[in-house]
Write an enzyme that holds these catalytic residues in place. Structure first.
Site, short mmCIF file in Angstrom:
data_model
loop_
_atom_site.label_atom_id
_atom_site.label_comp_id
_atom_site.label_asym_id
_atom_site.label_seq_id
_atom_site.Cartn_x
_atom_site.Cartn_y
_atom_site.Cartn_z
N GLU A 87 -12.76 11.49 -89.50
CA GLU A 87 -13.64 11.59 -90.46
C GLU A 87 -14.91 11.10 -90.06
O GLU A 87 -16.19 11.45 -90.29
CB GLU A 87 -13.00 11.32 -91.85
CG GLU A 87 -14.30 11.46 -93.06
CD GLU A 87 -13.53 11.16 -94.29
OE1 GLU A 87 -14.24 10.36 -95.12
OE2 GLU A 87 -12.24 11.17 -94.59
N SER A 105 -11.96 5.40 -94.43
CA SER A 105 -10.79 6.43 -94.03
C SER A 105 -11.36 7.03 -92.49
O SER A 105 -12.35 7.67 -92.59
CB SER A 105 -10.88 7.53 -95.06
OG SER A 105 -10.35 7.26 -96.26
N ARG A 157 -15.10 17.50 -96.60
CA ARG A 157 -15.57 16.68 -95.59
C ARG A 157 -16.42 17.35 -94.52
O ARG A 157 -16.68 17.31 -93.20
CB ARG A 157 -14.72 15.81 -94.75
CG ARG A 157 -13.99 14.91 -95.62
CD ARG A 157 -14.86 13.95 -96.63
NE ARG A 157 -13.95 13.36 -97.63
CZ ARG A 157 -13.72 13.60 -98.61
NH1 ARG A 157 -14.32 14.51 -99.43
NH2 ARG A 157 -12.90 12.74 -99.62
#
Length: 347
Positions: free
Chosen positions: A325, A229, A160
């Site tokens: 995130e 998420s 990420r």
């Protein structure tokens, strides 16, 4: 270039956070993008499909939502190089490639967002990351107005993470992405939910199974506004992991880089007692604790307050600090959760 009229952002982000937008630009070419950046004298933010964005204040910066579209395809033996405009929808690209017999993206089906945003986050799911198939990106530099091709290695993709979130943050825009796929299908079935499929499974079956799993676990933003998420799965050292697993023998974990383990953020949040919890207009999804949801008229401050409660309690219980995130955007552009939280406290 005249900006599209826009007074609110509810339709521009999947969390359905409403904020005032001073101007929204929809460039359809490199020339459009150059004109906007050259003439703009105000803070701005590059927006994809808003599936990973939290507007933290009542006003946003100027929003630039690139609409550069199109595909070009080059074959080299079994390899297929497909170059795709940044404004294309990611899942539609995955479906197109699967239908054409270009393989490698099946595990990444139904991930929301635009193609241009994919390298920024190094999107991934079910044992596959964009880094597995990325060949290069076309990068438009805001200072020189030049477009250059960056090889995958230059993008410094990690979990990420990428160079676009660090050294190149705010310094340019990805205008196109080139992927290296294959006409030969190799199933990747290591993740739970896929490992029950037969060894001779087809690309179509993997694609459909991934969609079914995602739909069973993650709420549709059209039904319940969310950004997927909200937190990254934390990565800890083996020594920290050993301490945690002794106290929590049922704690799930996944392989990471040598010497590290990846934990399941959703499990940590669930164990901290947040699954299905509601705080005003913001809440935690009742089936997937990793997903924060807008239950009505939540604003950015509501989501931040809930995220901070979760981080605090998870840290108390496990001594693990969750990192968002989702990208935080205030009226000046990209920010982080700590600055956004402080701003909220001062208002």
């Amino acid at each position: 270039m005249i900006p599209a009229q826009s007074s609110e952002t509810r339709q521009l982000n999947t969390l359905a956070i409403n904020a005032k937008c001073p101007a929204l630009y929809l460039p359809e070419s490199i020339a459009d993008l150059k004109e906007i950046i050259r003439d703009l004298d105000a803070p701005f933010y590059l927006l994809g499909e808003g599936s990973n964005t939290l507007f933290t204040e009542d006003q946003t910066p100027v929003l630039i939502k690139p609409k550069l579209m199109g595909k070009s395809i080059r074959h080299d033996g079994d390899n297929v190089f497909i170059t795709v405009g940044c404004g294309e929808n990611w899942h539609e690209l995955v479906t197109f490639c699967k239908d054409q017999g270009y393989h490698g993206l099946e595990n990444l089906a139904l991930i929301p967002g635009s193609v241009g945003a994919a390298p920024v986050q190094n999107i991934g799911a079910y044992g596959v990351e964009l880094s597995d198939v990325l060949y290069s990106v076309q990068w438009f530099d805001f200072t020189t107005f030049d477009v250059k091709e960056m090889a995958a290695a230059e993008c410094q993709l990690a979990y990420r993470d990428s160079i676009f979130k660090r050294q190149l943050k705010g310094k340019g825009a990805i205008t196109a992405v080139t992927l290296k796929l294959s006409t030969q299908f190799v199933a990747k079935l290591g993740y739970a939910g896929l490992n029950q499929l037969p060894a001779d499974v087809s690309a179509e079956q993997v694609y459909q199974q991934v969609i079914a799993i995602r739909q069973s676990k993650l709420p549709n933003p059209d039904d319940i506004p969310n950004a997927g998420s909200f937190f990254k799965n934390p990565i800890v050292s083996h020594s920290v992991f050993e301490q945690l697993i002794q106290l929590n023998p049922n704690m799930p974990s996944y392989p990471a880089a040598s010497g590290f383990k990846k934990l399941a953020a959703g499990w940590l949040i669930d164990q901290a007692g947040f699954k299905g919890i509601r705080f005003g207009e913001a809440g935690v999804h009742q089936q997937q604790a990793l997903v924060l949801v807008n239950l009505g008229q939540a604003n950015g401050k509501d989501i931040i307050a809930l995220a901070n409660k979760i981080r605090t309690e998870v840290h108390k219980k496990f001594n693990v600090l969750l990192e968002p995130e989702v990208r935080f955007v205030d009226q000046h552009g990209l920010t982080d959760i700590d600055k956004a939280s402080q701003t909220c406290l001062n208002q």
